[in-house]
Design a protein around this motif. Structure first.
Motif, short mmCIF file in Angstrom:
data_model
loop_
_atom_site.label_atom_id
_atom_site.label_comp_id
_atom_site.label_asym_id
_atom_site.label_seq_id
_atom_site.Cartn_x
_atom_site.Cartn_y
_atom_site.Cartn_z
N ASN A 2 0.88 -1.22 -0.04
CA ASN A 2 -0.05 -0.01 -0.10
C ASN A 2 0.87 1.24 -0.06
OD1 ASN A 2 -2.16 -1.45 -0.03
ND2 ASN A 2 -2.71 -1.31 2.00
N GLU A 3 0.20 2.49 -0.34
CA GLU A 3 0.85 3.59 0.18
C GLU A 3 1.42 3.58 1.50
OE1 GLU A 3 1.02 7.03 -1.58
OE2 GLU A 3 1.41 5.14 -3.08
N PRO A 4 2.44 4.29 1.75
CA PRO A 4 2.95 4.54 3.31
C PRO A 4 2.21 5.20 3.95
CG PRO A 4 4.36 5.35 1.72
CD PRO A 4 3.49 5.18 0.75
N THR A 5 1.40 4.89 5.26
CA THR A 5 0.59 5.63 5.85
C THR A 5 1.53 5.69 7.42
OG1 THR A 5 -0.33 3.28 6.82
CG2 THR A 5 -1.52 4.38 5.43
N GLY A 16 3.67 -3.61 9.99
CA GLY A 16 4.03 -3.06 8.73
C GLY A 16 5.68 -2.80 8.74
N ARG A 17 6.30 -2.30 7.62
CA ARG A 17 7.55 -2.24 7.73
C ARG A 17 7.79 -0.62 7.57
NH1 ARG A 17 10.73 -4.83 2.62
NH2 ARG A 17 10.18 -2.66 1.71
N ILE A 18 8.53 0.10 8.33
CA ILE A 18 8.98 1.05 8.20
C ILE A 18 9.58 1.69 7.09
CG2 ILE A 18 10.34 3.03 9.43
CD1 ILE A 18 10.25 1.81 11.94
N SER A 19 8.68 2.58 6.41
CA SER A 19 9.48 3.05 4.96
C SER A 19 10.29 4.27 5.14
CB SER A 19 8.32 3.07 3.74
OG SER A 19 7.38 4.18 4.51
N GLY A 20 10.13 4.96 5.80
CA GLY A 20 10.62 6.22 6.11
C GLY A 20 10.13 7.23 7.22
N PHE A 21 10.39 8.46 7.31
CA PHE A 21 9.80 9.24 8.21
C PHE A 21 9.29 10.65 7.60
CE2 PHE A 21 13.06 6.81 10.13
CZ PHE A 21 12.54 6.32 11.58
N LEU A 35 14.50 1.68 15.28
CA LEU A 35 13.33 2.00 14.42
C LEU A 35 13.95 2.79 13.15
CD1 LEU A 35 11.00 3.23 17.11
CD2 LEU A 35 10.57 1.25 15.72
N ILE A 36 14.51 1.77 12.32
CA ILE A 36 14.88 2.39 11.35
C ILE A 36 14.31 1.91 9.78
CG2 ILE A 36 17.27 2.66 12.04
CD1 ILE A 36 18.03 0.30 11.09
N PRO A 37 14.22 2.61 8.89
CA PRO A 37 13.73 2.05 7.60
C PRO A 37 14.03 0.74 7.41
CG PRO A 37 14.69 4.45 7.27
CD PRO A 37 14.94 3.77 8.44
N GLY A 38 13.01 -0.29 7.29
CA GLY A 38 13.07 -1.70 7.09
C GLY A 38 12.58 -2.50 8.22
N LEU A 75 6.45 6.46 9.15
CA LEU A 75 5.97 5.98 7.93
C LEU A 75 5.89 4.37 7.80
CD1 LEU A 75 6.32 8.78 5.38
CD2 LEU A 75 4.60 8.65 6.83
N ILE A 76 4.67 3.74 7.70
CA ILE A 76 4.64 2.39 7.62
C ILE A 76 4.07 1.87 6.09
CG2 ILE A 76 3.28 0.27 8.39
CD1 ILE A 76 5.35 1.47 10.45
N GLU A 77 4.82 0.84 5.70
CA GLU A 77 4.13 -0.05 4.49
C GLU A 77 3.40 -0.91 4.81
OE1 GLU A 77 7.37 0.67 0.90
OE2 GLU A 77 7.69 -0.97 2.51
N ARG A 78 2.34 -1.19 4.63
CA ARG A 78 1.50 -2.62 5.01
C ARG A 78 1.69 -3.47 4.21
NH1 ARG A 78 -3.79 -1.62 6.86
NH2 ARG A 78 -3.44 -3.88 7.40
N PHE A 79 1.31 -4.55 4.67
CA PHE A 79 1.06 -5.83 3.61
C PHE A 79 -0.24 -6.22 3.86
CE2 PHE A 79 5.50 -5.37 4.69
CZ PHE A 79 6.36 -5.17 3.69
#
Lengths: 80, 694
Positions: A2-5, A16-21, A35-38, A75-79
């Motif tokens: 999904n779009e990052p939320t 979810g996976r952290i995609s950024g801030f 708490l780093i991207p990935g 920001l989180i990418e959800r699966f």
């Protein structure tokens, strides 16, 4: 995928996976805690009235409490 | 004997202090770092033929500080000339979050400090099905890895054995990113002994101490030439390190599936439940205050009687005269005034340290953050505020782990509003005088009044915090990032050591000041400049020919006090306090209370010429009869009583707190503002109350 939320918008138990801030000014402490991207995180607890949330990093035990403002900047990418 | 400096370094909640206590036992002391008020815990022990001097550094996740606590760690580790810079670091981690500990370990070692790696709390590893490949871990970390369980002493011998080793490591772990290699090389010219990572520190730390002006210019030039923003370097390093650690640790541990929901998760279902969590917390607060007041009673009576006895027997043992009076009325009474608070302080800190040891305190921070934040405080302010109900001195000191400078400052400035145990004797006496001992719908009115006084304290905290929040500017964004550790049974050794540290700190720190003030008060109250004072005996016997024995002596003492230096001071301030409904005698009580509030009752007893200062009931009886000469009404009527209660609720009347605030804020400005604000508020509140009620 999904779009990052924002982490804050997850429901309890969702991961979810952290995609950024969302902001550059995130405290370095967040990174130091891992708490780093990935990283995979799960939202575990939420207090009412905009209170802090508790999240858990995959394969760790201790919960990490964050204010709403921090939880919003992650920001989180959800699966699905 | 050979000596060796060792530092214990580790993340919070890895059992570092337990390990420290186990290694050093009672051979430890708590001091302050020079120029900082962060507590420094040091201790030593002998093993083989070496004396190991240990320092227990505050818990930290990395070497880029965000709080005063963490600043200490960085200062010591980053500066080889620092007197506490260790010859060997013992980095402590825990099995369920090895990455975070390895991260810190690598930073420490890259600074050029030989380091051992300890995986503590191995019982947790078993419980959660984690197994380590010890050889692989040794090899990857290039050090001795020691597995311990500090709670039952497992692995401690092995750790002691290894303390004399100095594990060599081949190279700095952190690869300087390509784009900064040149800048780092330039920085190394500052000092030829720097390794790459130490040079990188000069660029990545927000602040480098001990630089000469030239060096600073040189460094700033490198930074601006290479467009270096320290914060970005910190983030980059952290992310890079985690990437390599993830790879590195791939094969060193195996994880079995967790069988069931852990105990901590089940407890948290209740203790940080959005509704139940708050109910339980407030229930616990009630229990604590019940304990502080009810359980301490017998002990306080015992201490009280002990000191009365001591004072009496010393008084009759020594020859009559000023020395006798100084020792019994000044020094023994002064010490008694300190010791009497020990039971309440011990009980409160017993609860607080159990809450901290068990892991519940972090939950309190989590629960309270939302409700304290609007007032410019943090969830972490809950701990100082709770301690403030015993004594503001240790409470103010416990604010040091609040990261944000503004939240920390506000916490320090408002904590003295909490109703500390020193206010209690005054409240009890005055409420006893002005509130009838009746029940109203089943509530004891005096009890309700006391509760109202506590509420006023909390109101003072929140109200002034809210004002300060509007006034104070902060350089940093405030945040809450807090690990909630698993629940553990408290280690009693740790609990008792904490209680001992806090109460002895109170006795010896505050005690010195209270004692000094008692002596000064005694001197001011026992000597006078004018003729009235010198001829007191004659004047009183002429004025009151009928008086004999004890009554005559009391009357003389009272007359002397009126004309002593202290009495004169009371009369000087009378115009200022008259609008509040006080006479000069109460003025003396107020003046002496600026040393410490608890002096009030004792001073009033002396003022009203009671031989026995320790029995509150007789004082109360005497005070009830006292007539204010100006108004011809009882001195302690409802209006002046309420006014006095309000004054004591808000006024900053504690020298020790002022001293601690000065030290903690490192600012006279804020110390003075606090003093004026609190005392001004007290004056205005008392004035309004008296003028309305009289």
């Amino acid at each position: 995928m999904n779009e990052p939320t924002a982490l804050y918008t997850l429901k309890i138990g969702q991961s979810g996976r952290i995609s950024g801030f969302a902001s550059e000014e995130v405290p370095v402490k967040l990174y130091e805690l891992g708490l780093i991207p990935g990283s995979f995180v799960t939202l575990r607890k939420k207090l009412p009235f905009g209170g802090p949330v508790c999240i858990q990093i995959l394969e760790t035990h201790n919960l990490i409490a964050l204010r709403k403002s921090e939880a919003r900047s992650i920001l989180i990418e959800r699966f699905l | 004997m050979k000596e060796k400096r060792i530092a214990l370094v580790g993340n919070p909640n890895v059992g570092k202090s337990t390990l420290f206590n186990l290694l050093t036992g009672l051979r430890q002391k708590v001091g302050n770092y020079p120029g900082m008020t962060v507590e420094k815990k040091t201790g030593s022990f002998v093993y083989g033929n070496t004396k190991f001097n240990l320092i227990d550094l505050p818990g930290t996740y990395g070497i880029y500080p965000t709080s005063l606590d963490e600043q200490v760690v960085t200062d010591i580790l980053n500066d080889p000339t620092h007197p506490n810079h260790p010859e060997l670091a013992v980095v402590i981690g825990e099995p369920t979050n090895l990455k975070r500990s390895v991260f810190l370990f690598q930073q420490v070692r890259d600074l050029g400090i030989p380091a051992l790696f300890v995986v503590n709390m191995m019982d947790e590893a078993e419980k959660s099905g984690i197994e380590f490949h010890k050889e692989k871990l040794n090899e990857k970390l290039e050090t001795h890895v020691i597995f311990t369980d500090a709670r039952n002493g497992k692995g401690i011998e092995e750790l002691k054995n290894k303390l004399n080793s100095e594990p060599e490591f081949s190279e700095v772990n952190y690869r300087i990113p390509k784009e900064f290699v040149l800048a780092v090389a330039e920085t190394r010219k500052l000092n030829s002994s720097l390794n790459d990572y130490q040079a990188w520190q000069y660029l990545a730390q927000n602040k480098i101490k001990n630089l000469s002006a030239e060096e600073e210019i040189y460094l700033n030039k490198i930074k601006s030439d290479n467009k270096i923003i320290s914060r970005r370097l910190q983030v980059k390093e952290t992310v890079n390190r985690y990437e390599t650690i993830n790879e590195m640790l791939e094969n060193v541990l195996t994880r079995k599936e967790r069988k069931s929901v852990s105990l901590t998760e089940r407890i948290d279902q209740i203790l940080i439940h959005p509704v139940l969590g708050y109910l339980i917390f407030f229930g616990l607060l009630l229990l604590i205050f019940q304990a502080v007041f009810a359980w301490s009673g017998p002990f306080m009576d015992f201490i009280d009687e002990g000191f009365t006895w001591l004072s009496g027997s010393v008084g009759s043992f020594l020859p009559e005269g000023p020395v006798n009076s100084l020792i019994t009325d000044g020094i023994i009474a002064g010490i008694g005034g300190i010791v009497i608070f020990i039971p309440q302080i011990v009980i409160l800190f017993l609860f607080i340290s159990i809450m901290e040891e068990s892991g519940y305190m972090s939950r309190v921070v989590y629960l309270m953050d939302r409700w304290l934040k609007p007032f410019g405080l943090s969830g972490k302010s809950a701990v100082p505020l709770m301690s403030g109900a015993a004594c503001a001195i240790p409470a103010v000191m416990s604010a040091r782990n609040i990261e944000n400078d503004k939240e920390r400052l506000i916490t320090i400035l408002v904590t003295p509003f909490m109703t500390c145990s020193a206010r209690l004797p005054i409240y009890v006496v005055i409420i006893g005088l002005i509130i009838p001992e009746q029940t109203f719908y089943g509530f004891n009115l005096q009890g309700v009044a006391l509760l109202v006084m506590y509420m006023l304290g909390i109101l003072g905290v929140l109200g002034s915090a809210w004002i300060l929040k509007k006034v104070i500017k902060s350089n940093f964004k405030s945040y809450l990032i807090l690990e909630l550790p698993t629940y553990k049974l408290p280690v009693w050794r740790n609990v008792l050591l904490t209680v001992w540290e806090k109460s002895s700190g109170f006795i010896f720190g505050a005690g010195k000041i209270i004692l000094a003030i008692s002596i000064i008060l005694w001197v001011l109250g026992s000597f006078g400049m004018n003729e009235d004072f010198k001829n007191a005996e004659q004047i009183v016997s002429i004025q009151n020919p009928g008086l004999k024995g004890q009554e005559l002596e009391n009357e003389i003492a009272s007359y002397k006090l009126e004309h002593s230096i202290l009495g004169n001071m009371g009369q000087v301030i009378e115009p200022v306090i008259k609008p509040l409904g006080y006479d000069w005698k109460m003025g003396i009580g107020l003046i002496s209370s600026f040393a410490a509030r608890e002096v009030f009752v004792g001073t009033m007893a002396t003022v009203y010429s009671l031989g026995d200062t320790e029995d509150e009931l007789t004082i109360r009886g005497r005070m009830a009869k006292e007539i204010n000469q100006a108004t011809a009404k009882p001195a302690y009527n409802f209006a002046s009583g309420v006014s006095l209660l309000l004054f004591y609720a808000f006024a900053m009347q504690c020298m020790s707190t002022i001293a601690v605030v000065r030290k903690e804020t490192d600012s006279w400005k804020w110390t003075v503002i606090q003093l004026i604000f609190m005392t001004g508020l007290a004056y205005i509140a008392a004035l309004i109350a008296y003028q309305i009620l009289k």
